[in-house]
Design a protein around this motif. Structure first.
Motif, PDB file in Angstrom:
ATOM      1  N   TYR A  28       0.817  -1.216   0.000  1.00 36.30           N
ATOM      2  CA  TYR A  28       0.000   0.000   0.000  1.00 36.30           C
ATOM      3  C   TYR A  28       0.853   1.268   0.000  1.00 36.30           C
ATOM      4  N   ASN A  29       2.005   1.218   0.686  1.00 33.33           N
ATOM      5  CA  ASN A  29       2.845   2.399   0.825  1.00 33.33           C
ATOM      6  C   ASN A  29       3.863   2.543  -0.305  1.00 33.33           C
ATOM      7  N   THR A  30       4.592   1.470  -0.599  1.00 35.18           N
ATOM      8  CA  THR A  30       5.677   1.551  -1.581  1.00 35.18           C
ATOM      9  C   THR A  30       5.229   1.241  -2.997  1.00 35.18           C
ATOM     10  N   LYS A  31       4.035   0.619  -3.143  1.00 31.73           N
ATOM     11  CA  LYS A  31       3.488   0.186  -4.436  1.00 31.73           C
ATOM     12  C   LYS A  31       4.282  -0.974  -5.050  1.00 31.73           C
ATOM     13  N   GLU A  32       5.159  -1.599  -4.268  1.00 28.56           N
ATOM     14  CA  GLU A  32       5.895  -2.765  -4.758  1.00 28.56           C
ATOM     15  C   GLU A  32       4.941  -3.949  -4.883  1.00 28.56           C
TER      16      GLU A  32
END
Length: 215
Positions: A28-32
Motif C-alpha cells: 500500500y505504501n511503496t506500491k511494490e
C-alpha cells in the motif's frame, strides 16, 4: 475495518475452470508488487471479513490465510477488481516478507532491463543493490574480500567498525569540507548494511519503520 463499496456478489467475476481468479498483492505504501496468488468466492469473502488476505492454495486445494502460521499477515487497505472482472488487486500493509524464501517480494529476480536504464535503476536502488551484494559475500565468502573478512571476524568486529565510522562522521562534520562528510557517511552506511546483514534485517524493515513514524 474495511468499508465495502461494492458487494462481491454483485460483480460478475470471470472465474476460471477451477472457480479461481488471480489476486495481485501490492504494498500500500511503496506500491511494490509482493506476490500473485488465487482466490475463489469463499476466500475473497473471508478476506473482506477478516481485513487480511485469504487465498485458495491450488497445491493443497484448501483455503489459505496468509500469515496464519508464519505471522506474516497482510492487512488489507484497499481492494480493486480489473475492467475484465477476472483479476483482484489487494493493496496491503504486510507484517513480514511475502515470499516463502524470506524475500520481501516474490519478484526479486530480474530477467531484463533496458540498457540505457540499467545504470539509473542501479543508482536509484543503490542501498538495496549494495545490501544484496553484501549478502552474496556473506554466502560465498570469497577470498580477498573485505566484506568476507568482517563476517569471518564476527559481530564484535562489525560493531567496532560501525563505532569507528560513526566517530569519523562526527569528526568530518566538524570540518568545512563537505566531501569528507560524504565519504565518511558512505563508509558508515556500508558498515551499517553489513551489520544488518549479519543480524538478518533487511533495509525494507527500516523503510517501513520510517514510513510508520512519518504517518
Amino acid at each position: 475495518m474495511l468499508e465495502i463499496i461494492t458487494d462481491p456478489a454483485d460483480i460478475d467475476f470471470k472465474y476460471n475452470q477451477r472457480d479461481l481468479i488471480p489476486a495481485v498483492v501490492q504494498d500500500y505504501n511503496t506500491k511494490e508488487v509482493l506476490m500473485v496468488a488465487y482466490v475463489n468466492d469463499e476466500s475473497l469473502k473471508l478476506s473482506l471479513e477478516k481485513g487480511e488476505t485469504v487465498f485458495y492454495s491450488r497445491s493443497r486445494q484448501e483455503i489459505w490465510h496468509k500469515g496464519a502460521t508464519s505471522g506474516n499477515i497482510q492487512k488489507l487497505k484497499e481492494v480493486y477488481y480489473d475492467c475484465d472482472q477476472d483479476t483482484i488487486l489487494f493493496l496491503v500493509e504486510a507484517a513480514g516478507p511475502a515470499c516463502h524464501t524470506g524475500e520481501n517480494s516474490c519478484f526479486y529476480r530480474k530477467i531484463a532491463v533496458q540498457k540505457d536504464q540499467a545504470r539509473t535503476i542501479e543508482q536509484s536502488n543503490i542501498v538495496d543493490f549494495l545490501y544484496q551484494l553484501i549478502l552474496s559475500r556473506k554466502e560465498a565468502m570469497p577470498e580477498d574480500s573485505y566484506t568476507s573478512y568482517l563476517f569471518e571476524e564476527g559481530i564484535d568486529k562489525i560493531l567496532k567498525k560501525v563505532g569507528e565510522e560513526a566517530a569519523e562522521v562526527i569528526i568530518a562534520s566538524k570540518n568545512e569540507a563537505a566531501e569528507e562528510l560524504v565519504l565518511e557517511s558512505a563508509d558508515l552506511l556500508y558498515h551499517m548494511l553489513v551489520l544488518l546483514a549479519e543480524k538478518n534485517i533487511k533495509p525494507e524493515e527500516i523503510r517501513k519503520e520510517l514510513i510508520k513514524r512519518h504517518k
